[in-house]
Each structure stands twice: as C-alpha cells, then as structure tokens.
Enzyme design. Structure first.
Site, PDB file in Angstrom:
ATOM      1  N   ASP A 206       1.176  -1.301   0.099  1.00 47.17           N
ATOM      2  CA  ASP A 206      -0.492   0.205   0.093  1.00 47.17           C
ATOM      3  C   ASP A 206       1.321   1.408   0.156  1.00 47.17           C
ATOM      4  O   ASP A 206       2.016   1.606   0.839  1.00 47.17           O
ATOM      5  CB  ASP A 206      -0.918   0.173   1.081  1.00 47.17           C
ATOM      6  CG  ASP A 206      -2.162   1.041   1.117  1.00 47.17           C
ATOM      7  OD1 ASP A 206      -2.916   1.138   0.317  1.00 47.17           O
ATOM      8  OD2 ASP A 206      -1.990   1.842   2.187  1.00 47.17           O
ATOM      9  N   GLU A 268       2.439  -0.650  -5.222  1.00 50.52           N
ATOM     10  CA  GLU A 268       0.457   0.260  -5.572  1.00 50.52           C
ATOM     11  C   GLU A 268       1.676   1.751  -5.097  1.00 50.52           C
ATOM     12  O   GLU A 268       1.373   1.843  -4.148  1.00 50.52           O
ATOM     13  CB  GLU A 268      -0.674  -0.017  -4.190  1.00 50.52           C
ATOM     14  CG  GLU A 268      -1.548   1.317  -4.386  1.00 50.52           C
ATOM     15  CD  GLU A 268      -2.080   1.854  -3.635  1.00 50.52           C
ATOM     16  OE1 GLU A 268      -2.950   2.670  -3.704  1.00 50.52           O
ATOM     17  OE2 GLU A 268      -1.393   2.759  -2.385  1.00 50.52           O
TER      18      GLU A 268
HETATM   19  C1  NOJ Z   1      -4.548   3.059  -0.717  1.00 52.86           C
HETATM   20  C2  NOJ Z   1      -5.503   2.577  -0.504  1.00 52.86           C
HETATM   21  O1  NOJ Z   1      -5.994   1.182  -1.503  1.00 52.86           O
HETATM   22  C3  NOJ Z   1      -6.701   2.714   0.295  1.00 52.86           C
HETATM   23  O2  NOJ Z   1      -7.865   1.996   0.411  1.00 52.86           O
HETATM   24  C4  NOJ Z   1      -6.632   3.262   1.244  1.00 52.86           C
HETATM   25  O3  NOJ Z   1      -7.486   4.597   2.003  1.00 52.86           O
HETATM   26  C5  NOJ Z   1      -4.650   4.405   1.400  1.00 52.86           C
HETATM   27  N1  NOJ Z   1      -3.792   3.567   0.803  1.00 52.86           N
HETATM   28  C6  NOJ Z   1      -4.579   4.699   2.190  1.00 52.86           C
HETATM   29  O4  NOJ Z   1      -4.049   3.179   3.001  1.00 52.86           O
END
Ligand code: NOJ
Length: 544
Positions: A206, A268
């Site tokens: 993440d 991500e």
């Molecule tokens: C990206 C995640 O996909 C999202 O759902 C989340 O709110 C943020 N990162 C913070 O962790």
C-alpha cells in the site's frame, strides 16, 4: 486445479490474473452483514472456476476500520470480525488446493492510531524513542509544522495534547511512520517473515511510493488526491517517490528471496511517468506495480495506445512484466466509469446528485475494455464483482457512507463506498447470497438479483461467462507471455495488435471496422456485425 505445483521456469506472477477480494464485501460466513474469512473460503471455488491464478486480500488485520482496514492496529493478527489466524490458515490451504496463490495487503506507510506503537508514542511524550517511530514535529505557534494536506482532505497534521503535531497523509487515525528509523525497517521485515512463514505467496504494498519523505519536510501547498502522486506543477511532491524508498524494497526483496517458491511484491505506487514507476521494478526490488496510467486513460484509442506503448517500453528496460487494471476498491467501477463521454470518466466517487453514467454504454465499453486488457502481455488485476459487470452504486444515501474522505470533506468528495457494496451470489432479495443475514454492511440495489453469480452462470453472453472464456483462452494461447506488435487497421478510433499469433481489435469509434480476410473469431465482447467489429466492442481473432 493443481497449477501451483506445476514446475515452470517462468515465475507465476509474470502473466498472472490476480483477483482482488475486498473482504468486507465478498462473502459473509456468519450473517453479521460483514464479509469474513470463512465466507471467502467457502466461495473460493468461484475463483477457481473463473480461472484466475491468485487472490489478493485487501487488509484483514486487527483494525478499528477507520479506513476499512487500511488502518492496521496489529500486523500479525486477523481482525476479529473477519475471523482468526486459524481461519486464515484454512483459507490459504483451500486456496492452494484449488491452485490459487494468496497475496496479502501490507500497509507500511502508516499504522492505525490504535497500534501499540502509536499509543506508546502518545504516552511517552516529546523527544522520546517511542515518538521517533512516527513523524511528530513542533508547529509554528498554533499552526501545523507545514502546509501538507491529507489525501482524504484537510490538513495532514493533527495536534496532540502536549502541543506537538503528527503527520498523517491519510486520515488522522492513520499516523505516518518514520522510515528513517531502523526499528521501523526491522519490524516490517519481521512482519513479512511472519506471513511468508504462513505460506503467503506475495504482498501488495500500500502507498509504496510514500514511505520516505523529503528531508526537512519542505512546504507543499497543493491538494492531494488518491492515485494522483504528481502535482499540477509537474514537480515531484516531497512526500511521494523519494529516493529512499528503494533501499527499503531492496531489503524486502532479500527477505522474500530467502524463501522457496516465487514469492512476489506488487507496488501500489501512484508514480508517473512510467520510467519512474519502473525504478520500483529493478532486478533487486519489487516484481510488479499497478498501472494506474492505464486505469485512468480515457476511452480513446490514441491515449490508450500511448499509455500501453510507454508502459511496455519502460518495463522492458528493467525486465519486469507490465500489469493492467481497470477497477479496484478506490475507484469508480469501470462498468460505470466508461458510461460517461470519453475524456470525462470520473475515477473517484459518484453520488446521487452527480450526473449519472449511461449504464448500457458503460457495460458495453467495460466488456470491450476487459476483453482488450486480458489479451495484453504481462499480468492483469480483476476486482471482485467486475466479472459480473457490477456498476458503481451511485445512489447510496449520505447516512450509510463510511469512507473517511466523505466525512473529512463534508461530503464534497463522495468517497469510495459505491464500489464496495457487497456482491451478489444468488437469489432475488438482499443479501443476494452474500451471507445468511438479510443485509450487508452497505445496502445492495435491486439490480443485484439479475447480476448475481447464479443468475449469470451458464448463460451465454453473460459478463461472467465472458470473463471465464477470456481467462481460459488467455491461458491456452499464452497471451500473458506474448509480445505486442501494433497492427494498423484503417479507419476510426481503433486499437489493434497481434500477440502470440492472435489479432486483438478494439473499436472505440462509431463505425464497424473490418478485420483481415481469413481471420477467425476466438472471442468477442459482443456480437460482430457481418464479421466486422462494431462500436465499443473488442474481439480476438486467430490469424490465417
Ligand atoms: C491506498 C488504498 O488502496 C486505499 O484504500 C487506502 O485508503 C489508502 N491507500 C491509505 O492506506
């Protein structure tokens, strides 16, 4: 079945189709309206039938759920409402029996404010080693330490009782860790080992581009948005894509490489241009990264072609496979996003008072977009429910919305709940087989009855059967390992390429396009028109 144990010289993730399960909304085993691990385990055969290679679970760790689990209070456990570590073990075992790999979601940029470290930091006070795990700073009088804004709206700083401030790039319940602190580095390497020891095959990381902030936290007075790592100015923001992140991932790679099998890391990272993203995929860093440029490209051949080309070129320089994605738990589902005029597709949140998508157009284009995507070389990601053609639920009333971005912006940002509505499995009324109870944690629209897995199974032309066919053919034809060569087809807004002896055509323009004589149809997102590919349709052909 049994794909996991097949010997292969090519690591599985290079051309995998990975299915994202959003655990709150996939299947509810105990009837409390919230999805859970036993629910997922019971429904894993659906994923095996779909033909995907792996399941990625959005976070299931203990969490106060202020950001639906992306606020982790304990990285080594399972949230009680989702089940137990034993339930996780059963899920993982069943998945592997069915030939499915398991990918966990790791959230290293921030913890929950309920994490034992953050509680200790609050208790220990300014200047303590406990505070040094986070980014506590002194403000300027009553003003925060700098102008940074939260991705969810409002300032990125919150003041604690003794007057210090802590940084949170997301909700105030998600304090950012200080990744220059060796204790933080050691802790996460240990967390990786904890789950690798339990047999997980990979991790989705993440906010992978956010862990390290520029020295001195220089001013950055711009709004932030999800998926939008670069600012309007074109400069690199001081909180994203800093050089220091790469050393962290080299360390993680060493951890993974010490385990047998092909364990993987997928970033991500909202990083542009693709050359910057590719730096996360160098030989000693991560294996894959999500391709958000692709997800955000408008429904126009020229832009899509440019994104695909630049993606492939950048990934080639580091020898990493490209990935492709159209939907996830943070964006408007593509069956609705593509129901807006090309170039006006919204990525975040549609509410009841906003202009509504053209549902028929959106589904037609979504089927074409997926048909096209699943032929591209590399890996692909599928978000739960897109195989049913589920639209975004745009009519959720304010009172049921739970996304923190909705509250933090006083409703100005509709938030992401509309793509997180529990999915329909069978039956004609709520919860449509989601669980034994009559309702899910977000209300399901009536339409869900017609779109359920049971309603589409075995129905020729249904979106579910289209996905099954596409994924099966993709595997037989080795399209994930193909090499893309653009193919020129005259006239209109058309994308066409060949790969692994297959011709793939997507017609984004208004008039039908002809394909070369002798090409035989393999699969199409909709009916052809006298052998030609009609508007908003994609098809694969065997070349003569
Ligand atoms: C990206 C995640 O996909 C999202 O759902 C989340 O709110 C943020 N990162 C913070 O962790």
């Amino acid at each position: 079945m049994g794909r996991v144990s097949e010997p292969s010289s090519t690591p599985w993730w290079r051309d995998a189709v990975i299915y994202q399960v959003y655990p709150r909304s996939f299947a509810d085993g105990d009837g409390d309206g919230m999805g859970d691990l036993p629910g997922i385990t019971a429904r894993l055969p659906h994923l095996a039938d779909l033909g995907v290679d792996a399941v990625w679970l959005s976070p299931v760790y203990p969490s106060p759920q202020k950001d639906a689990g992306y606020d982790v209070a304990d990285y080594r456990g399972i949230e009680a409402m989702f089940g137990t570590l034993d339930d996780f073990g059963r899920l993982s075992e069943r998945a592997h029996e069915l030939g499915l790999r398991v990918v966990m979601d790791l959230v290293p940029n921030h913890t929950s404010a309920d994490h034992v470290w953050f509680r200790a930091a609050l208790a220990a006070g300014p200047g303590s080693p406990e505070r040094a795990r986070y980014l506590f700073r002194e403000g300027d009088g009553d003003a925060p330490p700098n102008s940074w804004r939260s991705v969810f709206g409002g300032p990125a700083w919150t003041r604690v009782e003794d007057g210090s401030w802590y940084l949170h790039l997301f909700d105030s319940s998600q304090p950012d860790l200080d990744w220059t602190n060796p204790e933080v580095v050691a802790e996460f390497e240990d967390v990786l080992r904890f789950w690798l020891d339990r047999g997980v095959d990979g991790f989705r990381i993440d906010v992978a581009h956010g862990l390290v902030k520029a020295d001195g936290l220089p001013e950055w007075d711009h709004d932030q948005a999800l998926l939008d790592g670069s600012a309007a100015t074109g400069e690199r923001p001081p909180m994203w894509d800093q050089e220091g992140v790469h050393e962290i991932y080299r360390g993680w790679r060493r951890v993974l490489d010490a385990y047998p099998g092909d364990r993987m890391l997928v970033a991500e990272a909202w990083v542009t241009p693709p050359e910057r993203l590719a730096r996360y995929l160098r030989g000693d860093e991560m294996h894959q990264a999500f391709n958000f440029d692709y997800l955000r490209a408008p429904w126009r051949a020229a832009e899509l072609r440019a994104v695909i080309t630049s993606t492939l070129v950048a990934h080639e320089t580091v020898g990493a496979p490209a990935t492709w994605v159209l939907s996830n738990h943070d964006v408007v589902r593509h069956a609705s996003r593509l129901g807006y005029p090309a170039g006006q597709e919204p990525t975040s949140g549609v509410g009841p008072d906003d202009p509504q998508p053209d549902a028929e157009l959106g589904l037609r284009r979504a089927r074409a977009a997926t048909t096209f995507m699943l032929a591209l070389p590399g890996g692909a990601y599928v978000y739960q429910g897109e195989e049913l053609g589920l639209p975004e639920v745009t009519t959720l009333p304010a009172g049921v919305r739970q996304d923190p971005s909705f509250a933090r912006t006083n409703g100005e940002d509709t938030g992401r709940d509309g793509c997180r509505v529990p999915i329909p499995w069978e039956g004609g009324e709520p919860s449509y087989g989601f669980g034994p109870g009559p309702a899910g944690w977000l209300p399901q629209p009536e339409l869900w009855g017609r779109l359920s897995v049971a309603a589409q199974t075995g129905v020729a032309g249904s979106t579910l059967e289209l996905y099954r066919t596409l994924i099966a053919r993709r595997r037989e034809l080795h399209l994930g390992r193909g090499t893309l060569r653009w193919h020129e087809i005259d006239g209109g807004d058309v994308l066409a390429f060949t790969s692994a002896d297959v011709l793939v055509v997507a017609n984004l323009g208004p008039d039908p396009v002809a394909v070369p004589a002798g090409a035989t149809l393999l699969v199409a997102s909709g009916d052809l028109d006298a052998g030609r590919v009609p508007t908003d349709t994609a098809a694969w052909f065997r070349l003569p």
